[in-house]
Design a protein around this motif. Structure first.
Motif, PDB file in Angstrom:
ATOM      1  N   GLY A 135       5.890   6.819 -21.919  1.00  0.00           N
ATOM      2  CA  GLY A 135       6.240   5.458 -21.510  1.00  0.00           C
ATOM      3  C   GLY A 135       6.728   5.387 -20.069  1.00  0.00           C
ATOM      4  N   LEU A 136       7.580   6.342 -19.693  1.00  0.00           N
ATOM      5  CA  LEU A 136       8.119   6.326 -18.336  1.00  0.00           C
ATOM      6  C   LEU A 136       7.031   6.593 -17.303  1.00  0.00           C
ATOM      7  CD1 LEU A 136      11.627   8.076 -18.556  1.00  0.00           C
ATOM      8  CD2 LEU A 136      11.086   5.660 -18.200  1.00  0.00           C
ATOM      9  N   SER A 137       6.140   7.566 -17.594  1.00  0.00           N
ATOM     10  CA  SER A 137       5.082   7.863 -16.616  1.00  0.00           C
ATOM     11  C   SER A 137       4.150   6.665 -16.472  1.00  0.00           C
ATOM     12  CB  SER A 137       4.309   9.125 -17.014  1.00  0.00           C
ATOM     13  OG  SER A 137       3.658   8.952 -18.254  1.00  0.00           O
ATOM     14  N   TRP A 138       3.920   5.928 -17.581  1.00  0.00           N
ATOM     15  CA  TRP A 138       3.125   4.706 -17.496  1.00  0.00           C
ATOM     16  C   TRP A 138       3.831   3.699 -16.596  1.00  0.00           C
ATOM     17  CZ3 TRP A 138       4.716  -0.206 -18.899  1.00  0.00           C
ATOM     18  CH2 TRP A 138       3.735  -1.192 -18.792  1.00  0.00           C
ATOM     19  N   ALA A 139       5.145   3.526 -16.785  1.00  0.00           N
ATOM     20  CA  ALA A 139       5.901   2.534 -16.019  1.00  0.00           C
ATOM     21  C   ALA A 139       5.938   2.872 -14.537  1.00  0.00           C
ATOM     22  CB  ALA A 139       7.329   2.422 -16.576  1.00  0.00           C
ATOM     23  N   VAL A 140       6.020   4.165 -14.204  1.00  0.00           N
ATOM     24  CA  VAL A 140       6.046   4.566 -12.792  1.00  0.00           C
ATOM     25  C   VAL A 140       4.720   4.185 -12.118  1.00  0.00           C
ATOM     26  CG1 VAL A 140       6.051   6.566 -11.244  1.00  0.00           C
ATOM     27  CG2 VAL A 140       7.749   6.411 -13.075  1.00  0.00           C
ATOM     28  N   GLY A 141       3.599   4.542 -12.742  1.00  0.00           N
ATOM     29  CA  GLY A 141       2.294   4.201 -12.171  1.00  0.00           C
ATOM     30  C   GLY A 141       2.109   2.701 -12.043  1.00  0.00           C
ATOM     31  N   TYR A 142       2.550   1.977 -13.078  1.00  0.00           N
ATOM     32  CA  TYR A 142       2.462   0.512 -13.102  1.00  0.00           C
ATOM     33  C   TYR A 142       3.258  -0.099 -11.953  1.00  0.00           C
ATOM     34  CZ  TYR A 142       2.103  -3.934 -15.757  1.00  0.00           C
ATOM     35  OH  TYR A 142       1.808  -5.197 -16.181  1.00  0.00           O
ATOM     36  N   SER A 143       4.470   0.414 -11.720  1.00  0.00           N
ATOM     37  CA  SER A 143       5.331  -0.121 -10.663  1.00  0.00           C
ATOM     38  C   SER A 143       4.741   0.136  -9.282  1.00  0.00           C
ATOM     39  CB  SER A 143       6.722   0.512 -10.744  1.00  0.00           C
ATOM     40  OG  SER A 143       7.245   0.380 -12.048  1.00  0.00           O
ATOM     41  N   VAL A 144       4.147   1.326  -9.097  1.00  0.00           N
ATOM     42  CA  VAL A 144       3.534   1.639  -7.808  1.00  0.00           C
ATOM     43  C   VAL A 144       2.416   0.643  -7.515  1.00  0.00           C
ATOM     44  CG1 VAL A 144       2.086   3.315  -6.600  1.00  0.00           C
ATOM     45  CG2 VAL A 144       4.124   4.091  -7.818  1.00  0.00           C
ATOM     46  N   THR A 145       1.580   0.345  -8.522  1.00  0.00           N
ATOM     47  CA  THR A 145       0.478  -0.586  -8.313  1.00  0.00           C
ATOM     48  C   THR A 145       1.011  -1.982  -7.985  1.00  0.00           C
ATOM     49  OG1 THR A 145      -0.798   0.713  -9.899  1.00  0.00           O
ATOM     50  CG2 THR A 145      -1.697  -1.422  -9.285  1.00  0.00           C
ATOM     51  N   PHE A 146       2.084  -2.403  -8.685  1.00  0.00           N
ATOM     52  CA  PHE A 146       2.698  -3.698  -8.381  1.00  0.00           C
ATOM     53  C   PHE A 146       3.243  -3.736  -6.960  1.00  0.00           C
ATOM     54  CE2 PHE A 146       3.345  -7.428 -10.889  1.00  0.00           C
ATOM     55  CZ  PHE A 146       2.771  -7.106 -12.103  1.00  0.00           C
ATOM     56  N   SER A 147       3.868  -2.648  -6.531  1.00  0.00           N
ATOM     57  CA  SER A 147       4.417  -2.594  -5.178  1.00  0.00           C
ATOM     58  C   SER A 147       3.299  -2.769  -4.145  1.00  0.00           C
ATOM     59  CB  SER A 147       5.135  -1.260  -4.980  1.00  0.00           C
ATOM     60  OG  SER A 147       5.401  -1.021  -3.613  1.00  0.00           O
ATOM     61  N   MET A 148       2.148  -2.122  -4.377  1.00  0.00           N
ATOM     62  CA  MET A 148       1.013  -2.271  -3.455  1.00  0.00           C
ATOM     63  C   MET A 148       0.466  -3.695  -3.503  1.00  0.00           C
ATOM     64  SD  MET A 148      -1.109   1.336  -3.663  1.00  0.00           S
ATOM     65  CE  MET A 148      -1.889   0.855  -5.201  1.00  0.00           C
ATOM     66  N   ALA A 149       0.395  -4.283  -4.716  1.00  0.00           N
ATOM     67  CA  ALA A 149      -0.117  -5.645  -4.856  1.00  0.00           C
ATOM     68  C   ALA A 149       0.767  -6.632  -4.093  1.00  0.00           C
ATOM     69  CB  ALA A 149      -0.194  -6.032  -6.332  1.00  0.00           C
ATOM     70  N   TYR A 150       2.080  -6.412  -4.146  1.00  0.00           N
ATOM     71  CA  TYR A 150       3.014  -7.273  -3.416  1.00  0.00           C
ATOM     72  C   TYR A 150       2.736  -7.201  -1.920  1.00  0.00           C
ATOM     73  CZ  TYR A 150       7.398  -8.756  -1.257  1.00  0.00           C
ATOM     74  OH  TYR A 150       8.328  -9.364  -0.457  1.00  0.00           O
ATOM     75  N   GLN A 151       2.519  -5.970  -1.423  1.00  0.00           N
ATOM     76  CA  GLN A 151       2.240  -5.763  -0.001  1.00  0.00           C
ATOM     77  C   GLN A 151       0.921  -6.447   0.388  1.00  0.00           C
ATOM     78  OE1 GLN A 151       4.252  -4.274   2.180  1.00  0.00           O
ATOM     79  NE2 GLN A 151       2.787  -4.697   3.844  1.00  0.00           N
ATOM     80  N   VAL A 152      -0.095  -6.351  -0.489  1.00  0.00           N
ATOM     81  CA  VAL A 152      -1.394  -6.983  -0.224  1.00  0.00           C
ATOM     82  C   VAL A 152      -1.221  -8.494  -0.126  1.00  0.00           C
ATOM     83  CG1 VAL A 152      -3.660  -7.522  -1.234  1.00  0.00           C
ATOM     84  CG2 VAL A 152      -2.807  -5.165  -1.253  1.00  0.00           C
ATOM     85  N   LEU A 153      -0.508  -9.073  -1.097  1.00  0.00           N
ATOM     86  CA  LEU A 153      -0.358 -10.533  -1.120  1.00  0.00           C
ATOM     87  C   LEU A 153       0.469 -11.009   0.084  1.00  0.00           C
ATOM     88  CD1 LEU A 153       0.111 -11.249  -4.922  1.00  0.00           C
ATOM     89  CD2 LEU A 153      -1.855 -11.779  -3.479  1.00  0.00           C
ATOM     90  N   LYS A 154       1.478 -10.210   0.483  1.00  0.00           N
ATOM     91  CA  LYS A 154       2.296 -10.575   1.649  1.00  0.00           C
ATOM     92  C   LYS A 154       1.436 -10.601   2.911  1.00  0.00           C
ATOM     93  CE  LYS A 154       5.633  -8.107   3.481  1.00  0.00           C
ATOM     94  NZ  LYS A 154       6.792  -7.182   3.631  1.00  0.00           N
ATOM     95  N   THR A 155       0.487  -9.646   3.017  1.00  0.00           N
ATOM     96  CA  THR A 155      -0.333  -9.548   4.222  1.00  0.00           C
ATOM     97  C   THR A 155      -1.510 -10.539   4.197  1.00  0.00           C
ATOM     98  OG1 THR A 155       0.129  -7.183   4.136  1.00  0.00           O
ATOM     99  CG2 THR A 155      -1.541  -7.899   5.723  1.00  0.00           C
ATOM    100  N   ALA A 156      -2.129 -10.684   3.009  1.00  0.00           N
ATOM    101  CA  ALA A 156      -3.422 -11.360   2.964  1.00  0.00           C
ATOM    102  C   ALA A 156      -3.326 -12.815   2.530  1.00  0.00           C
ATOM    103  CB  ALA A 156      -4.351 -10.623   1.999  1.00  0.00           C
ATOM    104  N   TRP A 157      -2.205 -13.189   1.903  1.00  0.00           N
ATOM    105  CA  TRP A 157      -2.059 -14.513   1.274  1.00  0.00           C
ATOM    106  C   TRP A 157      -2.862 -15.611   1.981  1.00  0.00           C
ATOM    107  CZ3 TRP A 157      -0.212 -15.407  -3.426  1.00  0.00           C
ATOM    108  CH2 TRP A 157      -0.026 -16.756  -3.801  1.00  0.00           C
ATOM    109  N   ARG A 158      -3.895 -16.100   1.331  1.00  0.00           N
ATOM    110  CA  ARG A 158      -4.784 -17.135   1.884  1.00  0.00           C
ATOM    111  C   ARG A 158      -5.404 -17.824   0.689  1.00  0.00           C
ATOM    112  NH1 ARG A 158      -7.332 -20.650   3.330  1.00  0.00           N
ATOM    113  NH2 ARG A 158      -8.762 -20.967   5.059  1.00  0.00           N
ATOM    114  N   LEU A 159      -4.738 -18.886   0.194  1.00  0.00           N
ATOM    115  CA  LEU A 159      -5.240 -19.523  -1.038  1.00  0.00           C
ATOM    116  C   LEU A 159      -6.230 -20.649  -0.736  1.00  0.00           C
ATOM    117  CD1 LEU A 159      -2.070 -19.645  -3.298  1.00  0.00           C
ATOM    118  CD2 LEU A 159      -4.146 -18.358  -3.690  1.00  0.00           C
TER     119      LEU A 159
END
Lengths: 159, 159, 159
Positions: A135-159
């Motif tokens: 469970g923890l290893s799943w959560a770590v990988g999941y959090s890393v992907t969310f962190s990258m998604a946040y960075q993408v949306l902060k940079t690219a946000w264009r709705l």
């Protein structure tokens, strides 16, 4: 011709993109290995799902007894599906993240933690390790992907 | 505005990338068609999984008998899942491979063999053909993806 | 160093690519949320599949009763698999489409309709809404992806 080649290698010359390419290839290969592990357990446990796969064990009723589920096979298949659910978003969001101009050290940190967490997750699933290891290893990988998604949306946000 | 357009079409002007885009689109469309084939068998065999999907066949107990599994539906679904497990890594690794600057002829060979193998795999699964037809076509596509992953890691390796 | 950064942000400076990155990140995050919803239902309904996941509920026979399937859990899992089957092709074909030089307004129309359709699809699946709500939202997303694939093949066709 040369000009084209130069253009084609432009992205791969970028340090962050090279890091992304390396780790994306590693986790995709890891995911592909699940197919081989499934096949290994199907053959050694003689547990198949397609009638045509059991025909080498004899014709008719004799081979039908191998059309069954096996706990080890099902476990590897669940691990494979979990990889699809988690590694595919990493590969997609990671590409956008790598193109969003992050610092190399920050990007490497994301890619390395995700890759380590997913490799650990596979061992935790297949051995299996007691919870909350998997469970923890799943959560770590999941959090890393969310962190990258946040960075993408902060940079690219264009709705 | 023009400048942006020019930038945006830069990758698509590259011969290897155009070849990748063509074959990636073809195998992804092939994978998407599995949904339509599943729906076709679900409707003709009257085998559904969601109660709300059977309501057009009458209310209550009368429609509940269509909540069942059908061998043909399950076969298409297994083929679809196998596509996800194999075509997704091809699309991800193939993109990195196309950006790693391979020779056009080598790249075309990889893309064509993979695409042919996966189309054959679908027919082998759905007809079904006797083994090892399906197994071999799976192995061919798998090997092509590994070959591209090796090339990506050789070019991009940056841990 | 600066030169590299500039190169890495080239694609992300393109308007169409920024729009793609935004919507691809949104639908991938939406897909990832299915894992959390699955976990929520597994825990509240006490319905698990791995023996090691039930050990916190007691040892031996007492925890074995939680190794069972639950209709709500299975429903979320079907929604998650449907996302994999539809969002993954969107992300792959959408990237090629964004690089094929479409008009920004046309691209935004594609990305917005797909994203809206898939968010509606999730609600239609989980509530569940009566058919053909879910079926129509699936068909809308599917058609958008096909429309982009057609545009990619028209631009890139190189066999």
């Amino acid at each position: 011709r040369r000009g084209e080649m130069a253009k084609s290698t432009q992205l791969i010359d970028n340090e962050v993109f090279r890091a992304y390419a390396t780790y994306a290839a590693i986790v995709l290969i890891k995911m592909m290995l699940m197919s081989v592990i499934t096949a290994y357990f199907r053959i050694t446990r003689k547990a198949f799902v397609n009638p045509e796969d059991t025909e080498s064990f004899g014709k008719g009723e004799n081979s039908k007894k191998y059309l069954r589920t096996d706990p080890s096979v099902e476990r590897v298949r669940r691990g494979h599906l979990n990889d699809l659910e988690n590694i595919v978003p990493f590969v997609g969001i990671g590409l956008l993240y790598a193109l969003s101009g992050p610092e190399l050290s920050t990007a490497l940190l994301h890619f390395r933690i995700f890759t380590g967490a997913r490799i650990f997750h596979t061992f935790a699933y297949l051995i299996p390790l007691p919870q909350p290891g998997r469970g923890l290893s799943w959560a770590v990988g999941y959090s890393v992907t969310f962190s990258m998604a946040y960075q993408v949306l902060k940079t690219a946000w264009r709705l």
